[in-house]
Motif scaffolding. Structure first.
Motif, mmCIF file in Angstrom:
data_model
loop_
_atom_site.group_PDB
_atom_site.id
_atom_site.type_symbol
_atom_site.label_atom_id
_atom_site.label_comp_id
_atom_site.label_asym_id
_atom_site.label_seq_id
_atom_site.Cartn_x
_atom_site.Cartn_y
_atom_site.Cartn_z
ATOM 1 N N UNK A 9 0.835 -1.202 0.000
ATOM 2 C CA UNK A 9 0.000 0.000 0.000
ATOM 3 C C UNK A 9 0.869 1.250 0.000
ATOM 4 N N UNK A 10 1.950 1.230 0.786
ATOM 5 C CA UNK A 10 2.860 2.379 0.824
ATOM 6 C C UNK A 10 3.518 2.592 -0.534
ATOM 7 N N UNK A 11 3.933 1.504 -1.185
ATOM 8 C CA UNK A 11 4.532 1.609 -2.504
ATOM 9 C C UNK A 11 3.554 2.228 -3.498
ATOM 10 N N UNK A 12 2.303 1.783 -3.437
ATOM 11 C CA UNK A 12 1.292 2.333 -4.349
ATOM 12 C C UNK A 12 1.088 3.821 -4.110
ATOM 13 N N UNK A 13 1.042 4.202 -2.851
ATOM 14 C CA UNK A 13 0.864 5.616 -2.511
ATOM 15 C C UNK A 13 2.068 6.410 -3.001
ATOM 16 N N UNK A 14 3.268 5.886 -2.787
ATOM 17 C CA UNK A 14 4.480 6.572 -3.246
ATOM 18 C C UNK A 14 4.510 6.671 -4.770
ATOM 19 N N UNK A 15 4.111 5.622 -5.453
ATOM 20 C CA UNK A 15 4.081 5.648 -6.914
ATOM 21 C C UNK A 15 3.100 6.690 -7.416
ATOM 22 N N UNK A 16 1.941 6.757 -6.783
ATOM 23 C CA UNK A 16 0.941 7.766 -7.192
ATOM 24 C C UNK A 16 1.471 9.168 -6.957
ATOM 25 N N UNK A 17 2.125 9.371 -5.813
ATOM 26 C CA UNK A 17 2.672 10.684 -5.486
ATOM 27 C C UNK A 17 3.757 11.066 -6.502
#
Length: 138
Positions: A9-17
């Motif tokens: 989930x953190x990776x996805x959030x970082x990728x979106x950011x």
């Protein structure tokens, strides 16, 4: 929640950011390029207008001169240096590609619109990105 799920989930959030920041950077660069091109295009348009008006004015004076009909073509051009110089300048500007410099931003914008259409986006003539609504899947 397990540790691996939280990491995903953190990776996805970082990728979106990161994607969002890259998109903002691309928009800013595109807008700056568009503004720079608009300034250069404005200058070339002004040069073309001034030289065209000078050529038209010189042509008018050349045509209404009664001596133009009585002397040879080269003599009449020699008698009207303003027209001759402005006409040569206009021809030189066209050989130098002023017509391409004047319309270049609209060509670039059209090409950008073609590429952006694949991603359901567009842009205006100033370079501002326009997001279109997603098409509904049926």
């Amino acid at each position: 929640m397990s540790h691996s799920v939280v990491c995903q989930q953190r990776r996805k959030v970082n990728q979106r950011r990161i994607l969002h920041e890259e998109e903002k950077r691309r928009r800013k660069e595109k807008k700056m390029n568009s503004l720079e091109q608009a300034e250069a295009t404005g200058r070339w348009r002004m040069i073309l207008i001034v030289v065209s008006v000078c050529t038209a004015t010189g042509a008018w004076n050349w045509l209404i001169d009664p001596d133009t009909q009585k002397v040879s073509f080269l003599s009449s051009l020699w008698n009207h240096p303003f027209f001759t110089i402005s006409c040569i300048t206009l021809i030189a500007l066209f050989f130098a590609g002023i017509h391409k410099r004047v319309v270049a931003p609209s060509i670039i914008a059209a090409r950008c619109r073609t590429v952006l259409a694949e991603y359901n986006m567009s842009c205006d003539d100033t370079g501002k990105l326009i997001l279109k609504p997603r098409p509904s899947i049926q």
